[in-house]
Motif scaffolding. Structure first.
Motif, PDB file in Angstrom:
ATOM      1  N   SER A 130      -3.742 -12.697   3.385  1.00 49.71           N
ATOM      2  CA  SER A 130      -3.595 -12.507   1.948  1.00 49.71           C
ATOM      3  C   SER A 130      -4.391 -11.293   1.470  1.00 49.71           C
ATOM      4  CB  SER A 130      -4.070 -13.768   1.216  1.00 49.71           C
ATOM      5  OG  SER A 130      -3.914 -13.634  -0.163  1.00 49.71           O
ATOM      6  N   ARG A 131      -3.704 -10.398   0.754  1.00 53.22           N
ATOM      7  CA  ARG A 131      -4.309  -9.188   0.183  1.00 53.22           C
ATOM      8  C   ARG A 131      -4.906  -8.275   1.261  1.00 53.22           C
ATOM      9  NH1 ARG A 131      -5.150 -13.420  -3.103  1.00 53.22           N
ATOM     10  NH2 ARG A 131      -7.089 -14.021  -2.085  1.00 53.22           N
ATOM     11  N   ARG A 132      -4.366  -8.336   2.436  1.00 50.48           N
ATOM     12  CA  ARG A 132      -4.909  -7.591   3.579  1.00 50.48           C
ATOM     13  C   ARG A 132      -4.970  -6.089   3.309  1.00 50.48           C
ATOM     14  NH1 ARG A 132      -5.177  -9.096   9.028  1.00 50.48           N
ATOM     15  NH2 ARG A 132      -5.286  -7.364  10.509  1.00 50.48           N
TER      16      ARG A 132
ATOM     17  N   VAL B 270       1.335   2.682  -4.531  1.00 43.96           N
ATOM     18  CA  VAL B 270       1.323   1.929  -5.780  1.00 43.96           C
ATOM     19  C   VAL B 270       0.939   0.492  -5.457  1.00 43.96           C
ATOM     20  CG1 VAL B 270       2.654   1.174  -7.793  1.00 43.96           C
ATOM     21  CG2 VAL B 270       3.156   3.382  -6.711  1.00 43.96           C
ATOM     22  N   ILE B 271      -0.051  -0.031  -6.175  1.00 42.94           N
ATOM     23  CA  ILE B 271      -0.470  -1.418  -5.980  1.00 42.94           C
ATOM     24  C   ILE B 271       0.299  -2.305  -6.947  1.00 42.94           C
ATOM     25  CG2 ILE B 271      -2.380  -3.043  -6.164  1.00 42.94           C
ATOM     26  CD1 ILE B 271      -4.263  -0.805  -5.310  1.00 42.94           C
ATOM     27  N   ASP B 272       0.990  -3.302  -6.410  1.00 41.30           N
ATOM     28  CA  ASP B 272       1.724  -4.262  -7.207  1.00 41.30           C
ATOM     29  C   ASP B 272       0.850  -5.501  -7.373  1.00 41.30           C
ATOM     30  OD1 ASP B 272       3.413  -6.374  -8.090  1.00 41.30           O
ATOM     31  OD2 ASP B 272       5.181  -5.365  -7.288  1.00 41.30           O
ATOM     32  N   THR B 273       0.351  -5.738  -8.592  1.00 38.20           N
ATOM     33  CA  THR B 273      -0.548  -6.878  -8.809  1.00 38.20           C
ATOM     34  C   THR B 273       0.187  -8.211  -8.719  1.00 38.20           C
ATOM     35  OG1 THR B 273      -0.243  -6.843 -11.224  1.00 38.20           O
ATOM     36  CG2 THR B 273      -2.045  -5.512 -10.324  1.00 38.20           C
ATOM     37  N   ARG B 274       1.513  -8.220  -8.926  1.00 39.65           N
ATOM     38  CA  ARG B 274       2.252  -9.477  -8.842  1.00 39.65           C
ATOM     39  C   ARG B 274       2.144 -10.077  -7.456  1.00 39.65           C
ATOM     40  NH1 ARG B 274       8.126  -7.396 -10.386  1.00 39.65           N
ATOM     41  NH2 ARG B 274       7.385  -5.850  -8.892  1.00 39.65           N
ATOM     42  N   ILE B 275       2.398  -9.262  -6.444  1.00 36.65           N
ATOM     43  CA  ILE B 275       2.451  -9.747  -5.066  1.00 36.65           C
ATOM     44  C   ILE B 275       1.222  -9.327  -4.261  1.00 36.65           C
ATOM     45  CG2 ILE B 275       4.962  -9.891  -5.015  1.00 36.65           C
ATOM     46  CD1 ILE B 275       5.005  -7.165  -3.624  1.00 36.65           C
ATOM     47  N   SER B 276       0.282  -8.639  -4.911  1.00 37.62           N
ATOM     48  CA  SER B 276      -0.968  -8.219  -4.248  1.00 37.62           C
ATOM     49  C   SER B 276      -0.686  -7.414  -2.986  1.00 37.62           C
ATOM     50  CB  SER B 276      -1.840  -9.440  -3.926  1.00 37.62           C
ATOM     51  OG  SER B 276      -2.110 -10.195  -5.072  1.00 37.62           O
ATOM     52  N   ARG B 277       0.224  -6.453  -3.106  1.00 33.07           N
ATOM     53  CA  ARG B 277       0.586  -5.607  -1.970  1.00 33.07           C
ATOM     54  C   ARG B 277       0.535  -4.146  -2.367  1.00 33.07           C
ATOM     55  NH1 ARG B 277       3.568  -8.549   2.163  1.00 33.07           N
ATOM     56  NH2 ARG B 277       3.653  -6.571   3.287  1.00 33.07           N
ATOM     57  N   VAL B 278       0.336  -3.294  -1.377  1.00 30.79           N
ATOM     58  CA  VAL B 278       0.408  -1.836  -1.572  1.00 30.79           C
ATOM     59  C   VAL B 278       1.809  -1.400  -1.198  1.00 30.79           C
ATOM     60  CG1 VAL B 278      -0.551   0.404  -0.962  1.00 30.79           C
ATOM     61  CG2 VAL B 278      -2.037  -1.613  -1.006  1.00 30.79           C
ATOM     62  N   LEU B 279       2.495  -0.748  -2.136  1.00 28.79           N
ATOM     63  CA  LEU B 279       3.873  -0.290  -1.889  1.00 28.79           C
ATOM     64  C   LEU B 279       3.864   1.148  -1.372  1.00 28.79           C
ATOM     65  CD1 LEU B 279       5.520  -1.632  -5.167  1.00 28.79           C
ATOM     66  CD2 LEU B 279       5.266  -2.797  -2.968  1.00 28.79           C
TER      67      LEU B 279
END
Length: 425
Positions: A357-359, A416-425
């Protein structure tokens, strides 16, 4: 607190009218589901008392933000579910339950509730699409990428089967949502061309609302089309702010892709965009507003707060590089705070064994922090150790950790960091 829920339950059991004594002023949060049951986009009608019970349960949990309040809210929702004969109403209850579970980090229970919506096959199409969207969102956040693809594909197949069954037509709004969901999944997986094909035609579509606008904006942002991305982020924010009926086919949502998450995600993405465009004053103002919103909604120690702190730290890093100035103390303070809130494992714990999670967020924040330490001679060894941890933990398929930390005007890539899914796009 359960007294009001019990009264609502009795009214729902009787099938009575809306309770005249129950007013939204008792819990001063916005309505999560609307009592407008005749909206042409919903395809179903729901007992207004059931909607009030759902709203009350969500408000109860989020107002107090305690384990007890969330448990009480789930009890009210279970009671509400047991009184419903309509499958779409039951589906709405499951969406609400899954949202509360996901907010407490209990993804397993949240996914189970969403799968019940899918398995029943009797809820309205809008409810089932919302469940698919939430499932994919939770799978993406927990790095179950193959499962996220499956959820997105099943949503598209569902809509295609409905289209074939009725001999054409269907819901353009729901189809736009399903394609945008697939586009987000492909973008996370690093498949840029596939993502682009999913977003074709979204611009100007009636379905380009909220989450769709945000996901499309993130795709364009990643491609450095800042102007169009900015317009879509602003549209997503405006859509959510002006939305009054949360049960129509554009707004109905749950878990980490609900409307509150969309508003926070669009605000944070816009702040990142302004930083990438060199508009640092605007970026600081927007990201500070996003941080305040996250703290108010989730509490000061929620991972979403840590993610936005990471975005602010990276904004200062980019500003220092562009203006050839130094902000090491500010950056270090932000990185340390973000690492604390994100509950990063000790450096002694190998990144390969760290939580999924949030790796990539953890890799990004530690990678940025490492760079502030390496330039200090007495802390260089610590910085090198942290940098190694970050590089090992980084899993993004579209760009390297160095590219994510050092956005270049000559590069076609930007993180781009997506806070919804806590991923880096």
């Amino acid at each position: 607190m359960l007294g009001i829920g019990a009264k609502l339950l009795r009214a729902a059991t009787i099938g009575g009218s809306t309770l005249s004594h129950f007013r939204s002023s008792q819990l001063p949060l916005s309505r999560f589901f609307s009592n407008n049951n005749n909206n042409v986009n919903t395809g179903f009608k729901t007992n207004p008392v059931a909607l009030q019970m759902i709203n009350y349960a969500l408000s109860l949990a989020r107002t107090q933000k305690s384990d007890e309040s969330y448990a009480q809210a789930q009890l009210i929702l279970e009671q509400c579910h047991s009184t419903q004969s309509d499958e779409s109403a039951k589906g709405l209850v499951f969406l609400a339950m899954s949202t509360l579970f996901s907010e407490r980090g209990n993804f397993g229970e949240a996914i189970e509730k969403l799968q019940k919506v899918q398995d029943s096959g009797l809820s309205s199409l809008a409810v089932r699409v919302a469940a698919s969207e939430a499932l994919a969102g939770l799978y993406l956040e927990s790095y179950q990428d193959d499962s996220s693809s499956t959820a997105a594909d099943m949503c598209l197949q569902l809509l295609e089967s409905i289209r074939l069954e009725i001999g054409g037509g269907g819901s353009d709004i729901l189809e736009t949502r399903a394609k945008a969901l697939k586009g987000l999944v492909e973008l996370v997986h690093g498949n840029v061309e596939s993502a682009q094909s999913c977003f074709e035609g979204a611009q100007g579509s009636k379905g380009c609302f909220g989450n769709v606008a945000l996901s499309f904006g993130e795709f364009l942002h990643c491609m450095r089309n800042f102007q169009m991305a900015r317009e879509l982020y602003q549209k997503a924010m405006q859509d959510v702010s002006e939305s009054k009926d949360f049960t129509d086919s554009r707004s109905l949502s749950a878990c980490n892709v609900n409307l509150e998450e969309t508003l926070l995600g669009a605000t944070c993405a816009l702040g990142q965009l302004e930083a990438h465009a060199g508009n640092f004053d605007d970026a600081e103002e927007i990201l500070t507003a996003a941080l305040k919103k996250a703290e108010e909604s989730f509490g000061n120690y929620h991972p979403k707060v840590g993610i936005i702190l990471t975005c602010i730290a990276l904004m200062y890093r980019h500003k220092a590089a562009m203006e050839r100035s130094s902000s090491l103390l500010i950056q270090e303070g932000l990185y340390r705070r973000a690492i604390e809130v994100l509950k990063a494992p000790p450096l002694e714990v190998e990144s390969a064994g760290a939580t999924q999670s949030r790796r990539d967020i953890l890799a990004l924040v530690r990678g940025g922090y490492a760079e502030t330490l390496i330039v200090q001679q007495n802390r260089k060894a610590e910085g090198e150790k942290m940098k190694h941890w970050a590089e090992t933990a980084w899993t993004n398929r579209r760009l390297s950790l160095a590219e994510a930390l050092e956005p270049s005007e000559s590069s076609t890539k930007v993180a781009v960091i997506d806070t919804r899914i806590s991923r880096v796009l």
